[in-house]
Scaffold this active site. Structure first.
Site, PDB file in Angstrom:
ATOM      1  N   TYR A  33      -2.835  36.364  62.185  1.00 12.00           N
ATOM      2  CA  TYR A  33      -4.250  36.712  62.238  1.00 12.00           C
ATOM      3  C   TYR A  33      -4.856  36.319  63.587  1.00 12.00           C
ATOM      4  O   TYR A  33      -4.231  35.610  64.380  1.00 12.00           O
ATOM      5  CB  TYR A  33      -5.001  36.039  61.082  1.00 12.00           C
ATOM      6  CG  TYR A  33      -5.235  34.555  61.255  1.00 12.00           C
ATOM      7  CD1 TYR A  33      -4.188  33.645  61.150  1.00 12.00           C
ATOM      8  CD2 TYR A  33      -6.499  34.057  61.565  1.00 12.00           C
ATOM      9  CE1 TYR A  33      -4.408  32.292  61.315  1.00 12.00           C
ATOM     10  CE2 TYR A  33      -6.733  32.697  61.735  1.00 12.00           C
ATOM     11  CZ  TYR A  33      -5.674  31.824  61.613  1.00 12.00           C
ATOM     12  OH  TYR A  33      -5.887  30.485  61.795  1.00 12.00           O
ATOM     13  N   LYS A 149       0.371  32.286  65.288  1.00 11.06           N
ATOM     14  CA  LYS A 149      -0.875  32.152  64.514  1.00 11.06           C
ATOM     15  C   LYS A 149      -0.677  32.800  63.142  1.00 11.06           C
ATOM     16  O   LYS A 149      -1.145  33.912  62.884  1.00 11.06           O
ATOM     17  CB  LYS A 149      -2.040  32.792  65.289  1.00 11.06           C
ATOM     18  CG  LYS A 149      -3.412  32.362  64.761  1.00 11.06           C
ATOM     19  CD  LYS A 149      -4.501  32.709  65.750  1.00 11.06           C
ATOM     20  CE  LYS A 149      -5.900  32.518  65.213  1.00 11.06           C
ATOM     21  NZ  LYS A 149      -6.263  31.140  64.881  1.00 11.06           N
ATOM     22  N   GLU A 182      -3.096  18.983  68.023  1.00 12.07           N
ATOM     23  CA  GLU A 182      -4.286  19.838  68.149  1.00 12.07           C
ATOM     24  C   GLU A 182      -5.156  19.628  66.929  1.00 12.07           C
ATOM     25  O   GLU A 182      -4.786  18.901  66.003  1.00 12.07           O
ATOM     26  CB  GLU A 182      -3.881  21.304  68.286  1.00 12.07           C
ATOM     27  CG  GLU A 182      -3.120  21.833  67.068  1.00 12.07           C
ATOM     28  CD  GLU A 182      -2.667  23.280  67.191  1.00 12.07           C
ATOM     29  OE1 GLU A 182      -3.278  24.044  67.952  1.00 12.07           O
ATOM     30  OE2 GLU A 182      -1.695  23.625  66.497  1.00 12.07           O
ATOM     31  N   LEU A 207      -1.014  25.887  69.017  1.00 16.45           N
ATOM     32  CA  LEU A 207      -1.386  27.273  69.288  1.00 16.45           C
ATOM     33  C   LEU A 207      -1.990  27.340  70.690  1.00 16.45           C
ATOM     34  O   LEU A 207      -2.803  26.478  71.049  1.00 16.45           O
ATOM     35  CB  LEU A 207      -2.424  27.728  68.257  1.00 16.45           C
ATOM     36  CG  LEU A 207      -2.841  29.188  68.387  1.00 16.45           C
ATOM     37  CD1 LEU A 207      -1.724  30.111  67.909  1.00 16.45           C
ATOM     38  CD2 LEU A 207      -4.114  29.457  67.594  1.00 16.45           C
TER      39      LEU A 207
HETATM   40  N1  PLP Z   1      -5.263  25.622  67.183  1.00 13.74           N
HETATM   41  C1  PLP Z   1      -5.288  26.040  65.913  1.00 13.74           C
HETATM   42  C2  PLP Z   1      -4.348  25.437  64.935  1.00 13.74           C
HETATM   43  C3  PLP Z   1      -6.200  27.014  65.508  1.00 13.74           C
HETATM   44  O1  PLP Z   1      -6.219  27.434  64.230  1.00 13.74           O
HETATM   45  C4  PLP Z   1      -7.116  27.538  66.454  1.00 13.74           C
HETATM   46  C5  PLP Z   1      -8.096  28.554  66.077  1.00 13.74           C
HETATM   47  O2  PLP Z   1      -8.240  28.910  64.948  1.00 13.74           O
HETATM   48  C6  PLP Z   1      -7.055  27.070  67.760  1.00 13.74           C
HETATM   49  C7  PLP Z   1      -6.105  26.118  68.108  1.00 13.74           C
HETATM   50  C8  PLP Z   1      -7.990  27.599  68.824  1.00 13.74           C
HETATM   51  O3  PLP Z   1      -7.625  28.917  69.148  1.00 13.74           O
HETATM   52  P1  PLP Z   1      -8.696  29.936  69.758  1.00 13.74           P
HETATM   53  O4  PLP Z   1      -9.294  29.270  70.945  1.00 13.74           O
HETATM   54  O5  PLP Z   1      -7.884  31.127  70.122  1.00 13.74           O
HETATM   55  O6  PLP Z   1      -9.691  30.203  68.671  1.00 13.74           O
END
Ligand code: PLP
Length: 285
Positions: A33, A149, A182, A207
Site C-alpha cells: 500500500y 510497504k 523507526e 521503510l
Molecule cells: N516507516 C513506516 C513503518 C511507515 O509505516 C511509514 C508510513 O506509513 C513511514 C516509515 C513513513 O513513510 P512515508 O514518509 O512514505 O509516509
C-alpha cells in the site's frame, strides 16, 4: 455526491465498497500500500510514492496492475470525487481473490486495487506539531523485510496501542542491539548532542519513507549536514531534538521518549524549521 471508493475499476459508494472474502490481502496480508498526503487538493510527492509502490510490488513478485500514469489518474480522480482539500489518499494492491492457498495462483488472479481518499484537518496536524508528541519505545518484532510497504501491520497496530496506553502518540521500534529502527508508521530522527541531524540509514530494517527522502532534499537545500547512522534509545533521550516523518504528519516534533523530556521539552527549532520548509520542496501535482 457522497463519499466514493475506487475498487477494481469502479467508483463505489463508501458503504458498498467491498472486496471478496477470499482476497489474499485479507487472508495472507499479501498486498502492499501507499499513503499520500493531499494538500490544497494536490498530491504531495506522488511520483516517489508510485515508484515505491512499484518497488514493493516487485519485491513480493507482483506486477504493477496498471501504469504509473493510470495510478496517477485513479488517485486524482478519487481525490476529486471526494472533494478532499486536505487529507490523505490510501492506495492498496493485493494479489487478488481466489481459493485459499499459500502458493501463488498458477494463473494469476486479477489483482485487487483499492483507493480511498480521506479528509483531515491541517489545523489539527499543525496544532499537534506545535505542541509536540510523546513516543514510547518497544522491541521491534517485525520481519526482516520492513523495506517493503506491506499490509502486514499488526505489529505496528499493537505497538501503537501500547504507546497510547502510556499517553504516547507513536511507538518507536528498537532492534536487538538497542538501536531505534523507526516509528510504527513513521521514520525516526534526532538532532544529537553534537547538533547533527541523524536518522537510520535505509536497509531492510526500515521503510524508506518518501517524507524522509524529500526531507533529505530540504536538509541539503539548507546546506545542513545529515548523518545516516543508527542511534540508540539512550542517545535519543539525550538528544537536543527528536522528530518523526511520515506523509500523514510531515515533520512532527517529539518532546518525550518513554516519559523522558527531550531538550527543554518543547518542539525543537530545527524540527520546526524543517516542517515549515517541507512543502516548498516536495513535489505537488
Ligand atoms: N516507516 C513506516 C513503518 C511507515 O509505516 C511509514 C508510513 O506509513 C513511514 C516509515 C513513513 O513513510 P512515508 O514518509 O512514505 O509516509
Amino acid at each position: 455526491m457522497g463519499r466514493t471508493v475506487y475498487v477494481n475499476g469502479r467508483y463505489q459508494p463508501y458503504a458498498d465498497a467491498t472486496v471478496h472474502a477470499e482476497d489474499r490481502g485479507f487472508q495472507f496480508g499479501d498486498g502492499v500500500y501507499e499513503v499520500i498526503e493531499v494538500r490544497d487538493g494536490a498530491l504531495i510527492d506522488p511520483t516517489r510514492h508510485v515508484e515505491r509502490l512499484a518497488r514493493s510490488l516487485g519485491e513480493i513478485r507482483m506486477p504493477m496492475p496498471m501504469s504509473s500514469a493510470a495510478f496517477g489518474h485513479v488517485l486524482r480522480e478519487t481525490v476529486r470525487r471526494n472533494r478532499v482539500h486536505d487529507g490523505t489518499i490510501y492506495l492498496q494492491v493485493t494479489r487478488g481473490a481466489g481459493p485459499r492457498d499459500f502458493l501463488f495462483p498458477a494463473v494469476p488472479y486479477r489483482q485487487t486495487v483499492v483507493c480511498i481518499a480521506r479528509p483531515s484537518s491541517r489545523a489539527a496536524s499543525d496544532a499537534r506539531a506545535a505542541k509536540g508528541i510523546a513516543v514510547k519505545t518497544v522491541a521491534d518484532p517485525r520481519w526482516d523485510r520492513c523495506d517493503i510497504k506491506t499490509v502486514m501491520l499488526l505489529p505496528a497496530s499493537l505497538a501503537k496501542e501500547d504507546a497510547k496506553a502510556e499517553g504516547a502518540r507513536e511507538a518507536w521500534f528498537v532492534d536487538v542491539e538497542g538501536f531505534v529502527t523507526e516509528g510504527a508508521s513513521s521514520n525516526a530522527w534526532i538532532v544529537d548532542t553534537s547538533g547533527r541531524l541523524r536518522t537510520r540509514p535505509v536497509d531492510a530494517a526500515i521503510l524508506r519513507g518518501v517524507t524522509r527522502t524529500t526531507l533529505i532534499d530540504v536538509i541539503r537545500k539548507f546546506g545542513l549536514d545529515i548523518v545516516e547512522q543508527p542511534f540508540t534509545v539512550a542517545e535519543a533521550k539525550a538528544a537536543r531534538e527528536a522528530f518523526v516523518t511520515a506523509a500523514t504528519n510531515i515533520v512532527t516534533p517529539v518532546i518525550a521518549i518513554d516519559g523522558v523530556r527531550i531538550g527543554d521539552g518543547m518542539p525543537g527549532e530545527l524540527s520546526k524549521r524543517l516542517r515549515a520548509a517541507f512543502h516548498g520542496v516536495a513535489e505537488r501535482k
